[in-house]
Enzyme design. Structure first.
Site, PDB file in Angstrom:
ATOM      1  N   ARG A  99      28.078 -19.981   0.556  1.00 50.45           N
ATOM      2  CA  ARG A  99      28.669 -19.158  -0.519  1.00 50.45           C
ATOM      3  C   ARG A  99      27.984 -19.577  -1.814  1.00 50.45           C
ATOM      4  NH1 ARG A  99      34.897 -17.703  -1.622  1.00 50.45           N
ATOM      5  NH2 ARG A  99      34.267 -16.280   0.041  1.00 50.45           N
ATOM      6  N   HIS A 126      29.208  -9.368   0.325  1.00 49.53           N
ATOM      7  CA  HIS A 126      30.153 -10.213   1.070  1.00 49.53           C
ATOM      8  C   HIS A 126      30.257  -9.634   2.492  1.00 49.53           C
ATOM      9  CE1 HIS A 126      33.107 -13.082   1.916  1.00 49.53           C
ATOM     10  NE2 HIS A 126      34.118 -12.683   1.154  1.00 49.53           N
ATOM     11  N   GLN A 129      33.154 -10.433   5.086  1.00 45.30           N
ATOM     12  CA  GLN A 129      34.396  -9.742   4.743  1.00 45.30           C
ATOM     13  C   GLN A 129      34.399  -8.337   5.348  1.00 45.30           C
ATOM     14  OE1 GLN A 129      37.171 -10.803   2.767  1.00 45.30           O
ATOM     15  NE2 GLN A 129      37.992  -8.946   3.681  1.00 45.30           N
ATOM     16  N   ASP A 220      39.667  -4.750  -5.215  1.00 42.74           N
ATOM     17  CA  ASP A 220      39.307  -6.171  -5.340  1.00 42.74           C
ATOM     18  C   ASP A 220      39.531  -6.544  -6.808  1.00 42.74           C
ATOM     19  OD1 ASP A 220      38.249  -8.710  -4.985  1.00 42.74           O
ATOM     20  OD2 ASP A 220      36.155  -8.066  -4.831  1.00 42.74           O
ATOM     21  N   CYS A 260      40.439  -7.726  -0.124  1.00 45.04           N
ATOM     22  CA  CYS A 260      39.817  -8.878   0.528  1.00 45.04           C
ATOM     23  C   CYS A 260      40.580 -10.169   0.231  1.00 45.04           C
ATOM     24  CB  CYS A 260      38.371  -9.007   0.057  1.00 45.04           C
ATOM     25  SG  CYS A 260      38.220  -9.079  -1.730  1.00 45.04           S
TER      26      CYS A 260
HETATM   27  N1  NVA Z   1      34.631 -10.057  -5.664  1.00 40.73           N
HETATM   28  C1  NVA Z   1      35.310 -11.305  -5.418  1.00 40.73           C
HETATM   29  C2  NVA Z   1      35.562 -11.477  -3.957  1.00 40.73           C
HETATM   30  C3  NVA Z   1      36.295 -12.726  -3.562  1.00 40.73           C
HETATM   31  C4  NVA Z   1      36.477 -12.869  -2.101  1.00 40.73           C
HETATM   32  C5  NVA Z   1      34.486 -12.444  -5.970  1.00 40.73           C
HETATM   33  O1  NVA Z   1      33.256 -12.416  -5.839  1.00 40.73           O
HETATM   34  O2  NVA Z   1      35.051 -13.360  -6.571  1.00 40.73           O
HETATM   35  N1   CP Z   2      38.195 -12.893   0.944  1.00 36.48           N
HETATM   36  C1   CP Z   2      37.618 -14.091   0.760  1.00 36.48           C
HETATM   37  O1   CP Z   2      36.421 -14.278   0.932  1.00 36.48           O
HETATM   38  O2   CP Z   2      38.484 -15.071   0.394  1.00 36.48           O
HETATM   39  P1   CP Z   2      38.075 -16.538  -0.081  1.00 36.48           P
HETATM   40  O3   CP Z   2      37.395 -16.401  -1.414  1.00 36.48           O
HETATM   41  O4   CP Z   2      39.386 -17.288  -0.183  1.00 36.48           O
HETATM   42  O5   CP Z   2      37.165 -17.122   0.937  1.00 36.48           O
END
Ligand code: NVA
Ligand code: CP
Length: 303
Positions: A99, A126, A129, A220, A260
């Site tokens: 990540r 992502h 997801q 989201d 998500c």
């Molecule tokens: N768009 C959000 C998704 C988190 C799972 C982020 O990147 O923080």
């Molecule tokens: N949806 C998702 O990726 O959640 P986290 O950021 O908690 O991993």
């Protein structure tokens, strides 16, 4: 040749359906320790609940093990070049799940490591997801047609959703404010794919238009991880994009709500909607694990 998973579009339609069908079998309890003795490095530059736990749990169910590395542990690109991290990790472990802030970091890991690299969220996509979301939609409607409306920021989740629907031939409508649309290069790629699969991809600035008669509404957060300093301005820009009962009423009477997670309750979605019986957010979360187990089986199958 190793297979990476940086984008949902690293898979074709048949491969997505294959992974979903394996995930459905696994979910019935029909899985074995097919990854026995393998070890996965989990690199997380940002926090996570679902992605970390669903990967660790799923990997252990398949007989493998994990090593979690936070940014504090390894200082990717700061203490050491990303290239060197890739070249070290490939000597000890069988796969990298990362990540990252910048999608470029994943591209370097993928280029430099001889082992598969999986995108656990980047600024661009992502994909893990969306594999889980496609599994969830398939479980509920028996197909991947949608129509699904994504309302909010044209972000990483939105990008992978657009590509996921393009690949599987469904209908996706996206409603964002001006200046927060999905990236042109993603739309262009999705439209190219859609020419072959027959998918329908529509963008509008009007959330009410997007959700008319849809079977799924997805949102989201308005400010993703790393955009915290923009949160206040984004709250103003996005205020008409909240998913609340008023918006839900315009959709199909059997509409399902998707997110998500993590959610910012009272911002992009109201408590009422998130906690409603038509909300399937925890099914999505559970399916992260089954879909990723299906993905790992696919990436590590013997040629
Ligand atoms: N768009 C959000 C998704 C988190 C799972 C982020 O990147 O923080
Ligand atoms: N949806 C998702 O990726 O959640 P986290 O950021 O908690 O991993």
């Amino acid at each position: 040749m190793k297979r990476d998973f940086l984008s949902i579009a690293d898979l074709n339609k048949e491969e997505i359906f294959e992974i979903i069908s394996v995930a459905q079998e696994f979910k019935k309890g029909r899985y074995e320790k097919i990854l026995k003795d393998k070890i996965f490095a989990l690199i997380f530059e940002k926090p996570s609940l679902r992605t970390r736990v669903s990967f660790e749990a799923g990997i252990k169910k398949l007989g493998a093990d994990t090593i979690y590395l936070s940014q504090q542990d390894i200082g990717m690109g700061k203490r050491e070049a990303v290239k060197d991290i890739a070249k070290n990790l490939e000597r000890w472990v069988d796969g990298i799940i990362a990540r990252v802030y910048s999608h470029r970091t994943l591209e370097i890991l993928s280029k430099e490591a001889k082992i598969p690299v999986i995108n656990a969220l980047s600024d661009l996509e992502h994909p893990c997801q969306i594999l889980a979301d496609l599994l969830t939609v398939k479980e509920i409607s028996g197909e991947l047609k949608g129509p699904l409306a994504f309302v909010g920021d044209g972000n990483n989740v939105c990008h992978s959703l657009i590509l996921g629907f393009a690949l599987t031939g469904g209908e996706i409508r996206v409603a964002t404010p001006k200046g927060y649309e999905a990236k042109d290069k993603i739309i262009k790629k999705a439209k190219q794919i859609a020419e072959k699969t027959g998918a329908k991809i529509v963008h509008t600035y009007d959330p009410r238009e997007a959700v008319k008669n849809v079977k799924f509404i997805y949102t989201d957060v308005w400010a993703s991880m790393g955009q915290e300093s923009e949160a206040e301005i984004r709250r103003k820009v996005f205020k008409d994009y909240q998913v609340n009962f008023e918006l839900i009423k315009i959709a199909d009477k059997d509409v399902k709500f998707m997110h998500c997670l993590p959610a910012h309750r009272g911002e992009e979605v109201t408590d009422e909607v998130l906690d409603a019986d038509f909300s399937i957010v925890y099914e999505q979360a559970e399916n992260r694990m089954w879909a990723q187990m299906g993905l790992l089986k696919f990436l590590f199958k013997e040629p």
